[in-house]
Enzyme design. Structure first.
Site, short mmCIF file in Angstrom:
data_model
loop_
_atom_site.label_atom_id
_atom_site.label_comp_id
_atom_site.label_asym_id
_atom_site.label_seq_id
_atom_site.Cartn_x
_atom_site.Cartn_y
_atom_site.Cartn_z
N SER A 1 27.16 27.49 25.93
CA SER A 1 26.01 26.98 26.69
C SER A 1 26.54 26.24 27.91
O SER A 1 27.37 25.34 27.78
CB SER A 1 25.18 26.02 25.84
OG SER A 1 24.70 26.70 24.71
N ARG B 1 26.29 16.18 22.52
CA ARG B 1 27.36 16.79 23.35
C ARG B 1 28.15 15.75 24.13
O ARG B 1 28.53 15.95 25.28
CB ARG B 1 26.78 17.81 24.34
CG ARG B 1 26.12 19.00 23.71
CD ARG B 1 27.05 19.77 22.76
NE ARG B 1 26.25 20.68 22.00
CZ ARG B 1 25.65 20.33 20.84
NH1 ARG B 1 25.87 19.14 20.29
NH2 ARG B 1 24.90 21.18 20.22
N GLU C 1 27.61 21.41 30.63
CA GLU C 1 28.21 20.97 29.36
C GLU C 1 29.74 21.00 29.39
O GLU C 1 30.39 20.11 28.85
CB GLU C 1 27.68 21.85 28.22
CG GLU C 1 28.12 21.39 26.86
CD GLU C 1 27.63 22.31 25.75
OE1 GLU C 1 26.40 22.42 25.58
OE2 GLU C 1 28.47 22.91 25.07
C1 LIG Z 1 31.07 31.70 23.06
C2 LIG Z 1 31.04 30.20 22.95
C3 LIG Z 1 30.14 29.57 22.10
C4 LIG Z 1 30.11 28.18 21.99
N1 LIG Z 1 29.21 27.60 21.14
C5 LIG Z 1 29.18 26.25 21.02
C6 LIG Z 1 28.24 25.64 20.12
O1 LIG Z 1 27.48 26.30 19.42
N2 LIG Z 1 28.24 24.28 20.06
C7 LIG Z 1 29.09 23.50 20.80
O2 LIG Z 1 29.03 22.27 20.68
N3 LIG Z 1 29.99 24.07 21.64
C8 LIG Z 1 30.05 25.41 21.77
N4 LIG Z 1 30.94 25.99 22.63
C9 LIG Z 1 31.82 25.15 23.44
C10 LIG Z 1 33.22 24.98 22.84
O3 LIG Z 1 33.53 26.01 21.95
C11 LIG Z 1 33.38 23.64 22.11
O4 LIG Z 1 33.13 22.58 22.99
C12 LIG Z 1 34.78 23.48 21.54
O5 LIG Z 1 34.84 22.34 20.71
C13 LIG Z 1 35.87 23.37 22.60
O6 LIG Z 1 37.12 23.45 21.94
P1 LIG Z 1 38.43 23.88 22.70
O7 LIG Z 1 39.56 23.65 21.77
O8 LIG Z 1 38.27 25.24 23.22
O9 LIG Z 1 38.46 22.81 23.87
P2 LIG Z 1 38.99 23.04 25.35
O10 LIG Z 1 38.04 23.90 26.09
O11 LIG Z 1 40.40 23.43 25.32
O12 LIG Z 1 38.88 21.55 25.92
C14 LIG Z 1 37.61 20.99 26.17
C15 LIG Z 1 37.80 19.51 26.54
O13 LIG Z 1 38.32 18.82 25.41
C16 LIG Z 1 39.59 18.26 25.72
N5 LIG Z 1 40.43 18.42 24.53
C17 LIG Z 1 40.73 19.56 23.87
N6 LIG Z 1 41.50 19.30 22.81
C18 LIG Z 1 41.68 17.97 22.80
C19 LIG Z 1 42.39 17.08 21.95
N7 LIG Z 1 43.08 17.50 20.88
N8 LIG Z 1 42.38 15.75 22.25
C20 LIG Z 1 41.69 15.28 23.33
N9 LIG Z 1 41.00 16.07 24.16
C21 LIG Z 1 41.00 17.41 23.90
C22 LIG Z 1 40.12 19.04 26.91
O14 LIG Z 1 41.03 18.26 27.68
C23 LIG Z 1 38.83 19.31 27.66
O15 LIG Z 1 38.46 18.16 28.39
C24 LIG Z 1 30.99 27.39 22.76
C25 LIG Z 1 31.89 28.02 23.63
C26 LIG Z 1 31.92 29.42 23.72
C27 LIG Z 1 32.90 30.08 24.64
#
Ligand SMILES: Cc1cc2nc3c(=O)[nH]c(=O)nc-3n(C[C@H](O)[C@H](O)[C@H](O)COP(=O)(O)OP(=O)(O)OC[C@H]3O[C@@H](n4cnc5c(N)ncnc54)[C@H](O)[C@@H]3O)c2cc1C
EC number: 1.3.1.98
Length: 347
Positions: free
Chosen positions: A238, A170, A339
């Site tokens: 998580s 992570r 996380e």
């Molecule tokens: C129901 C649920 C289940 C989940 N299950 C998992 C799981 O099983 N495993 C897991 O690892 N995670 C899980 N997550 C967490 C999350 O989905 C992941 O971390 C996902 O990759 C975040 O993507 P996002 O586009 O929503 O990022 P955001 O929430 O929009 O951003 C997260 C971070 O990444 C940065 N960011 C986003 N896009 C970029 C980019 N293109 N370049 C640089 N920085 C960027 C943002 O600035 C921020 O700091 C879960 C979340 C939810 C709500």
């Protein structure tokens, strides 16, 4: 702001807030929201804001963000450059704004294995390297070969190898640093009929399509697939990472709780990874804690998810996170690390 981008949309601050941009559905209004639909627009937008000395937050699906309530002095730059393609027989390229689960579906439909266990994870393709997303024994680092980055310090748009990101559990050197923006990613997959061994099925391998369906259903039963109608999914997934502790610490906790089968996983450095969910439950926080009237509660399906029951504020989520973290520390001496990425607020 997105340069020549005729597709760029600037949304007025009055009609949007982070509550509508994040899966926890909390957080105040940014100064502005800029949606970028190409890699070039994304890089140009970030460059222009940086040059102007303006605070910004890159936002994908908002599924790993906890943002403060109230007006925020920053611009939300929405990553919306989609596109998923085959570069060669086994290499998949995705725009940072592609929906991650669409990338998995694309791979599976082309008979390519390696990411089926990451089905159903919300968010964008570009965010997957940021915290090295993982689930069911797989991580993006297993298949990520290179990433196209906009380097905010040097102003260079370049493909860099995955190894340069320090991908770990992570974690990557992109997380919390905001040093670069992911514009595109490339994955090396393998032609496959069967999935990788699925840990939750005792190592069984299933045809790719079935494996994907099984993972999504398993996740759904835990509230880990987004569903507007299900408040157990109004979360950031998580909320705490699984702590990695010295073996003596794990032994002490196991002896203290006195239950057979405490989950503990040996790490390459000799320490052990414990289950944050198990610790939270044993510290006295059951699913649904603190109870039916609270606006922010632990998911009723999964102890590790902090959820918004509809009217929670960011402060409510933070208060619950502090409560749980303090309880686990008091009971076991283990400090849980959140996380998600925190913006304008801290635990
Ligand atoms: C129901 C649920 C289940 C989940 N299950 C998992 C799981 O099983 N495993 C897991 O690892 N995670 C899980 N997550 C967490 C999350 O989905 C992941 O971390 C996902 O990759 C975040 O993507 P996002 O586009 O929503 O990022 P955001 O929430 O929009 O951003 C997260 C971070 O990444 C940065 N960011 C986003 N896009 C970029 C980019 N293109 N370049 C640089 N920085 C960027 C943002 O600035 C921020 O700091 C879960 C979340 C939810 C709500």
């Amino acid at each position: 702001m997105c340069g020549h981008g005729s597709q760029t949309t600037v949304v007025g601050v009055s009609d949007s807030s982070f509550a509508s941009l994040t899966t926890l559905r909390v957080g105040g209004e940014p100064r502005a929201i800029i949606r970028c639909t190409s890699a070039e627009q994304l890089a140009e937008t970030v460059a222009a804001l940086d040059a102007a000395g303006e605070e910004l937050l890159v936002v994908g699906g908002g599924s790993n963000l906890v943002v403060a309530d109230g007006p925020l002095d920053l611009t939300a730059v929405i990553v919306a450059n989609g596109g998923i393609s085959l570069v060669d027989a086994t290499t998949v390229r995705a725009g940072a704004g592609a929906v991650w689960d669409d990338v998995v579906a694309f791979a599976v439909s082309h008979g390519l294995g390696g990411i089926e266990a990451l089905s159903g994870i919300p968010g964008s393709a570009g965010a997957t390297p940021v915290q090295n997303v993982g689930a069911y024994g797989a991580e993006i680092s297993d298949v990520l070969t290179r990433v196209r980055l906009w380097n905010r310090r040097t102003g260079v748009d370049e493909w860099v190898p995955a190894e340069s990101l320090d991908l770990a559990y992570r974690y990557s050197n992109l997380k919390f640093t905001a040093r670069a923006v992911v514009l595109e990613i490339e994955l090396r997959l393998r032609p496959a009929e069967l999935s990788a061994p699925l840990r939750h099925l005792g190592g069984e391998r299933l045809p790719l399509v079935q494996a994907r369906a099984n993972i999504v259903e398993t996740r759904r039963s835990k509230g880990m697939v987004l569903d507007t109608a299900d408040h157990d999914t109004w979360s950031a997934g998580s909320f705490f990472t699984n702590p990695i502790v010295a073996t003596e610490c794990a032994d002490t906790i196991a002896a203290e709780v006195g239950e057979a089968g405490m989950p503990r996983f040996a790490q390459p450095d000799g320490r052990e990874k414990l289950s944050a969910a198990w610790l939270i439950e044993r510290a006295g926080f059951p699913r649904g804690y603190p109870g039916a009237c609270a606006p922010a509660r632990l998911s009723t399906k999964h102890t590790l998810a902090l959820t918004n029951r509809g009217s929670a504020t960011s402060d409510d989520i933070v208060a619950l996170a502090r409560d749980v973290r303090a309880g686990v520390e008091k009971r076991f001496g283990v400090i849980l690390e959140p996380e998600p990425v925190w913006v304008g607020v801290g635990i």
